[in-house]
Design an enzyme around this catalytic site. Sequence first.
Site, PDB file in Angstrom:
ATOM      1  N   SER A 136      -1.219  10.343  -2.079  1.00 55.82           N
ATOM      2  CA  SER A 136      -2.230  10.051  -3.107  1.00 55.82           C
ATOM      3  C   SER A 136      -2.742  11.346  -3.747  1.00 55.82           C
ATOM      4  CB  SER A 136      -3.397   9.247  -2.524  1.00 55.82           C
ATOM      5  OG  SER A 136      -4.082   9.984  -1.548  1.00 55.82           O
ATOM      6  N   ARG A 137      -2.823  12.430  -2.972  1.00 49.52           N
ATOM      7  CA  ARG A 137      -3.236  13.720  -3.542  1.00 49.52           C
ATOM      8  C   ARG A 137      -2.151  14.247  -4.495  1.00 49.52           C
ATOM      9  NH1 ARG A 137      -5.489  11.588   0.704  1.00 49.52           N
ATOM     10  NH2 ARG A 137      -4.220  12.734   2.188  1.00 49.52           N
ATOM     11  N   GLU A 139       0.519   0.131  -4.542  1.00 54.98           N
ATOM     12  CA  GLU A 139      -0.911   0.376  -4.767  1.00 54.98           C
ATOM     13  C   GLU A 139      -1.197   1.869  -4.881  1.00 54.98           C
ATOM     14  OE1 GLU A 139      -3.819   2.473  -2.905  1.00 54.98           O
ATOM     15  OE2 GLU A 139      -2.715   1.423  -1.342  1.00 54.98           O
ATOM     16  N   GLU A 142      -6.253   5.522  -5.587  1.00 56.92           N
ATOM     17  CA  GLU A 142      -6.844   6.829  -5.901  1.00 56.92           C
ATOM     18  C   GLU A 142      -6.917   7.064  -7.413  1.00 56.92           C
ATOM     19  OE1 GLU A 142      -2.427   7.691  -5.736  1.00 56.92           O
ATOM     20  OE2 GLU A 142      -3.845   6.335  -4.800  1.00 56.92           O
ATOM     21  N   GLU A 180       0.863  -1.190   0.000  1.00 58.11           N
ATOM     22  CA  GLU A 180       0.000   0.000   0.000  1.00 58.11           C
ATOM     23  C   GLU A 180       0.901   1.242   0.000  1.00 58.11           C
ATOM     24  OE1 GLU A 180      -2.954  -0.904  -0.463  1.00 58.11           O
ATOM     25  OE2 GLU A 180      -3.068  -2.884   0.471  1.00 58.11           O
ATOM     26  N   TYR A 181       0.416   2.327  -0.624  1.00 51.36           N
ATOM     27  CA  TYR A 181       1.230   3.555  -0.671  1.00 51.36           C
ATOM     28  C   TYR A 181       1.337   4.180   0.714  1.00 51.36           C
ATOM     29  CZ  TYR A 181      -3.039   6.428  -0.479  1.00 51.36           C
ATOM     30  OH  TYR A 181      -4.217   7.014  -0.088  1.00 51.36           O
TER      31      TYR A 181
END
Length: 296
Positions: free
Chosen positions: A171-172, A124, A127, A97-98
């Site tokens: 993720s943003r 991953e 998003e 996962e990130y």
Amino acid sequence: MNTFPKRKFGVVVVGVGRAGSVRMRDLRNPHPSSAFLNLIGFVSRRELGSIDGVQQISLEDALSSQEVEVAYICSESSSHEDYIRQFLNAGKHVLVEYPMTLSLAAAQELWELAEQKGKVLHEEHVELLMEEFAFLKKEVVGKDLLKGSLLFTAGPLEEERFGFPAFSGISRLTWLVSLFGELSLVSATLEERKEDQYMKMTVCLETEKKSPLSWIEEKGPGLKRNRYLSFHFKSGSLENVPNVGVNKNIFLKDQNIFVQKLLGQFSEKELAAEKKRILHCLGLAEEIQKYCCSRK
């Protein structure tokens, strides 16, 4: 993945919080990609025994087992680097996962290790599989950006476990880079009130065409999980994303991508572009952290 699997990859899930629980559910349900995977067990620091008939196994057994060929790393971010290194060294493929690491150098080192071992290392990014992102991607294509902003609000998050806000919020940043190309850092500030569990990170970025983009992460008690965006183009403006539907099975969609990599169905060009984007985002996150810390 439409073919019947000739073999199944044995999988262990490390960490059974929100993401780990969803991963275990997807592995146990009849999906096309799950047909290529066999859930062997899970690893947790807590003594849980079993979850829905899936047995807990020790980290040592997961690393040494010939049955286990794949590790899903779903633990807190601060532990990712160590787990990835251990599983790659043990000859296992890794889905994480990130963010995969909390430094650029560590990510580069682990990618080199994966290549040396001939193993898949997949970070991953659910998003990018969201309906909102698909909508944005269509909206911005071919348009000249004048300026833009992205604000994310949420409840408090422990930096010791999840990293500096530029990493926990990567993720943003990935959205912005995926929409507008590689970015450079202009400035960044971090406002913190630790006694109130409050923080606000404000980052000023610019595109390769020098268009300004601001990214703000604001977290504290009572703040609801929300995303606010504003993009101004020569041809008009986009203020926030309309309701474009429910994000269904985004972790499963990510698993599909991972299985395609296991089966060698991604081109070298696609893999290189993805790696370049991930390392660019991790490098920016590190640069933001250093910028903020130098001004404390």
